[in-house]
Scaffold this active site. Structure first.
Site, PDB file in Angstrom:
ATOM      1  N   ASP A  89      49.687 -20.228 -29.136  1.00  0.00           N
ATOM      2  CA  ASP A  89      48.916 -21.203 -28.363  1.00  0.00           C
ATOM      3  C   ASP A  89      49.475 -22.597 -28.650  1.00  0.00           C
ATOM      4  O   ASP A  89      49.809 -22.925 -29.789  1.00  0.00           O
ATOM      5  CB  ASP A  89      47.432 -21.140 -28.754  1.00  0.00           C
ATOM      6  CG  ASP A  89      46.549 -21.852 -27.745  1.00  0.00           C
ATOM      7  OD1 ASP A  89      45.787 -21.177 -27.040  1.00  0.00           O
ATOM      8  OD2 ASP A  89      46.641 -23.108 -27.658  1.00  0.00           O
ATOM      9  N   ILE A  90      49.582 -23.399 -27.627  1.00  0.00           N
ATOM     10  CA  ILE A  90      50.153 -24.748 -27.744  1.00  0.00           C
ATOM     11  C   ILE A  90      49.242 -25.689 -28.554  1.00  0.00           C
ATOM     12  O   ILE A  90      49.725 -26.666 -29.130  1.00  0.00           O
ATOM     13  CB  ILE A  90      50.433 -25.318 -26.323  1.00  0.00           C
ATOM     14  CG1 ILE A  90      51.562 -26.329 -26.348  1.00  0.00           C
ATOM     15  CG2 ILE A  90      49.188 -25.863 -25.675  1.00  0.00           C
ATOM     16  CD1 ILE A  90      52.063 -26.718 -24.970  1.00  0.00           C
ATOM     17  N   VAL A 131      43.001 -21.295 -18.102  1.00  0.00           N
ATOM     18  CA  VAL A 131      44.182 -20.750 -17.414  1.00  0.00           C
ATOM     19  C   VAL A 131      43.786 -19.452 -16.714  1.00  0.00           C
ATOM     20  O   VAL A 131      43.348 -18.495 -17.367  1.00  0.00           O
ATOM     21  CB  VAL A 131      45.323 -20.485 -18.422  1.00  0.00           C
ATOM     22  CG1 VAL A 131      46.565 -19.964 -17.701  1.00  0.00           C
ATOM     23  CG2 VAL A 131      45.649 -21.758 -19.210  1.00  0.00           C
ATOM     24  N   HIS A 142      44.067 -13.716 -20.711  1.00  0.00           N
ATOM     25  CA  HIS A 142      44.690 -13.867 -22.029  1.00  0.00           C
ATOM     26  C   HIS A 142      43.667 -13.604 -23.106  1.00  0.00           C
ATOM     27  O   HIS A 142      42.496 -13.954 -22.963  1.00  0.00           O
ATOM     28  CB  HIS A 142      45.303 -15.266 -22.206  1.00  0.00           C
ATOM     29  CG  HIS A 142      44.401 -16.392 -21.835  1.00  0.00           C
ATOM     30  ND1 HIS A 142      44.129 -16.743 -20.527  1.00  0.00           N
ATOM     31  CD2 HIS A 142      43.675 -17.233 -22.603  1.00  0.00           C
ATOM     32  CE1 HIS A 142      43.295 -17.763 -20.511  1.00  0.00           C
ATOM     33  NE2 HIS A 142      42.990 -18.075 -21.765  1.00  0.00           N
ATOM     34  N   HIS A 174      42.879 -14.410 -27.107  1.00  0.00           N
ATOM     35  CA  HIS A 174      43.207 -15.283 -28.234  1.00  0.00           C
ATOM     36  C   HIS A 174      43.096 -14.445 -29.510  1.00  0.00           C
ATOM     37  O   HIS A 174      42.043 -13.845 -29.752  1.00  0.00           O
ATOM     38  CB  HIS A 174      42.194 -16.425 -28.359  1.00  0.00           C
ATOM     39  CG  HIS A 174      42.147 -17.367 -27.190  1.00  0.00           C
ATOM     40  ND1 HIS A 174      42.724 -18.613 -27.220  1.00  0.00           N
ATOM     41  CD2 HIS A 174      41.570 -17.253 -25.962  1.00  0.00           C
ATOM     42  CE1 HIS A 174      42.500 -19.241 -26.064  1.00  0.00           C
ATOM     43  NE2 HIS A 174      41.797 -18.429 -25.283  1.00  0.00           N
TER      44      HIS A 174
HETATM   45  P1  AMP Z   1      41.260 -20.613 -22.194  1.00  0.00           P
HETATM   46  O1  AMP Z   1      40.357 -21.790 -22.363  1.00  0.00           O
HETATM   47  O2  AMP Z   1      40.717 -19.362 -22.833  1.00  0.00           O
HETATM   48  O3  AMP Z   1      41.690 -20.415 -20.776  1.00  0.00           O
HETATM   49  O4  AMP Z   1      42.549 -20.929 -23.064  1.00  0.00           O
HETATM   50  C1  AMP Z   1      43.740 -21.412 -22.564  1.00  0.00           C
HETATM   51  C2  AMP Z   1      44.619 -21.649 -23.743  1.00  0.00           C
HETATM   52  O5  AMP Z   1      45.955 -21.821 -23.305  1.00  0.00           O
HETATM   53  C3  AMP Z   1      44.255 -22.880 -24.575  1.00  0.00           C
HETATM   54  O6  AMP Z   1      43.953 -22.478 -25.912  1.00  0.00           O
HETATM   55  C4  AMP Z   1      45.504 -23.762 -24.486  1.00  0.00           C
HETATM   56  O7  AMP Z   1      45.778 -24.439 -25.686  1.00  0.00           O
HETATM   57  C5  AMP Z   1      46.581 -22.725 -24.171  1.00  0.00           C
HETATM   58  N1  AMP Z   1      47.768 -23.249 -23.466  1.00  0.00           N
HETATM   59  C6  AMP Z   1      47.813 -24.038 -22.368  1.00  0.00           C
HETATM   60  N2  AMP Z   1      49.074 -24.257 -21.987  1.00  0.00           N
HETATM   61  C7  AMP Z   1      49.865 -23.569 -22.855  1.00  0.00           C
HETATM   62  C8  AMP Z   1      51.267 -23.372 -22.990  1.00  0.00           C
HETATM   63  N3  AMP Z   1      52.144 -23.945 -22.146  1.00  0.00           N
HETATM   64  N4  AMP Z   1      51.714 -22.598 -23.993  1.00  0.00           N
HETATM   65  C9  AMP Z   1      50.845 -22.024 -24.852  1.00  0.00           C
HETATM   66  N5  AMP Z   1      49.515 -22.155 -24.769  1.00  0.00           N
HETATM   67  C10 AMP Z   1      49.028 -22.906 -23.795  1.00  0.00           C
END
Ligand code: AMP
Length: 116
Positions: free
Chosen positions: A33-34, A100, A104, A106
């Site tokens: 995760d970023i 996103v 996914h 976590h």
């Molecule tokens: P959610 O709120 O469950 O949709 O989580 C989306 C996650 O994607 C968040 O924890 C962000 O930090 C992560 N995220 C967004 N863009 C990226 C990226 N380019 N690479 C890795 N993680 C990302």
């Protein structure tokens, strides 16, 4: 809701956006995760176009489902998390504030994660 081909994880899968892939199999990939919320914060996503958990479980093949969860299990083994513990979550839709729109999970670990 239709799948948005421009979402960030679709771009990672299309290689439009570069990310270091930690682990991959036929139907799923894992990457960091970023914005990590714990020392280990890995995202696991299917390669197929699924928006969220219910979309996936209703439409994906048995192989896609199996390979996604087996990848998570492989990470648990690789990081030796069976004994220390971990948290596995997925945000689905509006009330969960899913950011996103590509399914996914976590995987959080590496310290006491507190109560949910
Ligand atoms: P959610 O709120 O469950 O949709 O989580 C989306 C996650 O994607 C968040 O924890 C962000 O930090 C992560 N995220 C967004 N863009 C990226 C990226 N380019 N690479 C890795 N993680 C990302």
């Amino acid at each position: 809701m239709t799948y948005n081909d421009d979402n960030i994880f679709a771009q990672i899968l299309n290689k439009k956006l570069s990310t270091k892939i930690i682990l991959e199999n036929e139907h799923a990939i894992a990457f960091n995760d970023i914005a990590p919320q714990a020392p280990i914060h890995i995202l696991i996503i299917p390669k197929g176009k699924y928006i969220k958990y219910d979309d996936f479980i209703n439409k994906a093949s048995k192989d896609e489902i199996y390979y996604l969860f087996i990848l998570i299990n492989q990470l648990v083994k690789n990081y030796d998390l069976e004994h220390t513990g971990y948290r596995l979550t997925t945000n689905a839709g509006k009330n969960a504030n899913q950011e996103v729109p590509h399914l996914h999970f976590h995987l959080l670990a590496g310290q006491n994660l507190g109560k949910m």
